[in-house]
Design an enzyme around this catalytic site. Sequence first.
Site, PDB file in Angstrom:
ATOM      1  N   HIS A 124       0.817  -1.214   0.000  1.00 16.40           N
ATOM      2  CA  HIS A 124       0.000   0.000   0.000  1.00 16.40           C
ATOM      3  C   HIS A 124       0.854   1.269   0.000  1.00 16.40           C
ATOM      4  O   HIS A 124       0.371   2.344  -0.352  1.00 16.40           O
ATOM      5  CB  HIS A 124      -0.956   0.005   1.194  1.00 16.40           C
ATOM      6  N   ASP A 154       0.327  -7.553   1.688  1.00 15.44           N
ATOM      7  CA  ASP A 154       0.740  -6.151   1.811  1.00 15.44           C
ATOM      8  C   ASP A 154       2.261  -6.024   1.692  1.00 15.44           C
ATOM      9  O   ASP A 154       2.902  -5.290   2.443  1.00 15.44           O
ATOM     10  CB  ASP A 154       0.253  -5.550   3.130  1.00 15.44           C
ATOM     11  N   GLY A 240       3.579   6.633   7.927  1.00 14.43           N
ATOM     12  CA  GLY A 240       4.919   6.825   7.390  1.00 14.43           C
ATOM     13  C   GLY A 240       5.878   5.750   7.854  1.00 14.43           C
ATOM     14  O   GLY A 240       6.911   5.513   7.225  1.00 14.43           O
ATOM     15  N   ASN A 241       5.564   5.079   8.959  1.00 11.78           N
ATOM     16  CA  ASN A 241       6.383   3.953   9.429  1.00 11.78           C
ATOM     17  C   ASN A 241       6.101   2.669   8.662  1.00 11.78           C
ATOM     18  O   ASN A 241       6.878   1.716   8.754  1.00 11.78           O
ATOM     19  CB  ASN A 241       6.135   3.675  10.921  1.00 11.78           C
ATOM     20  N   SER A 242       4.989   2.620   7.950  1.00  8.25           N
ATOM     21  CA  SER A 242       4.614   1.400   7.233  1.00  8.25           C
ATOM     22  C   SER A 242       5.719   0.962   6.284  1.00  8.25           C
ATOM     23  O   SER A 242       6.246   1.769   5.512  1.00  8.25           O
ATOM     24  CB  SER A 242       3.322   1.627   6.445  1.00  8.25           C
ATOM     25  N   GLY A 297     -13.605 -22.218  -6.117  1.00 13.51           N
ATOM     26  CA  GLY A 297     -14.695 -21.916  -7.036  1.00 13.51           C
ATOM     27  C   GLY A 297     -16.043 -21.709  -6.381  1.00 13.51           C
ATOM     28  O   GLY A 297     -17.041 -22.319  -6.803  1.00 13.51           O
TER      29      GLY A 297
END
Length: 394
Positions: A124, A154, A240-242, A297
């Site tokens: 992200h 992620d 911002g630490n991500s 499915g």
Amino acid sequence: MEKIEVSSEKEQEKEEKKQNLSTKKQKKINKGPIKTIIFVILAFLVGSGAMYLYNVNNPTVVTKNRTFSETKVTEEAIEDAIAKVYDSVLCIEVLTANGDVASTGTGFVYDKDDKYGYVLTNAHVVSGGSKVQGTLSNNKVVELTVLGTDNYTDLAVLRMDVKDVIQVASIGKSENIKIGNTVFTVGSPMGSEFSGTVTKGILSGKDRLIETSTSTDIFGNKTDSYIVKVLQTDAAISPGNSGGPLVNLAGDVIGINSLKLVDEEVEGMGFAIPIEDAMLYIDALEQGKEIKRPVVGVQIIDMTNDYVLYKYNIDKPKNVNAGIVLMEVNSGYPAEEAGLEKGDIVTAINGEKITTVSEFKYELYKYSIGDTVEVTYYRGDKEYITKIKLSKTN
């Protein structure tokens, strides 16, 4: 002669009196020690009784000599650990076509070869822009190229010119760290202005299951939700630490900061993807390959969605409180081949209970394409078990 006899009788009487007096004195002498012994015994008994009553009313705490081991977290240990990872961390900025900063995050160099350094961050962080750049610890700005991303985990892998690599982070294992151990993060909270920020805390929890989502609908509600397994820490993790590293006192990366529980009433709850889970997908992401996951499915909803169940005339089993409902079973897929039908309610995969759509995906994605899993389901009020061989996405 008579006088002599009288005299002898008198002398005999005197002698008898002396003997009687001597016997009485001896008896007095013999009684002395007995009285002393009796007195001592009585004094002991009275004293013991008094001490007993005192101890009952005034209990004492008995202390034992114990040996304690103490491990001190020294400033030098933390400094060494920070130095081992600090220069591998970048502030990542995603730019628009006009050159404006659209979003910021953090990443770190985890490997390099003769040409490139490879950077790990969150998916992200690098979405929604046309250009990605990174600011190193020496303030040099470098161009980054996105090689591969995966929204479910992620994760994203980027590359940079190897000549700009200052340091490569050491990769550890989250399974070796214990709850309560010291951890720290290096990141860029609020953007490049605060890049290189270090925060310290403890590992608050392991194997936490957090529900998240890859998208939202027009009303802002989360859609396509799923569950991820994460580490929990109270080290400050801000926007911002991500994508930055979660590091142990050995200076090894044990996780990738990814999520933060946002709640006005909750503080000090940050989350990180275990590094072992991330490394499973590194090779594919470096090559720009899409991560393939097994499918069965089916289209599914939570059994708690009473409106949809009523609309499609699906009855809940009397003895089942939770599960997922098969709204559609697609032709030609493993679920149909295993005998599952529309309206069936799945309650377990390989014995693990299923209560929500997110849990269904979490349990299913533990397995690889080609694996066979056992599915427990209800049709009406009867429970059945079938086996499904997982296939890849068409």
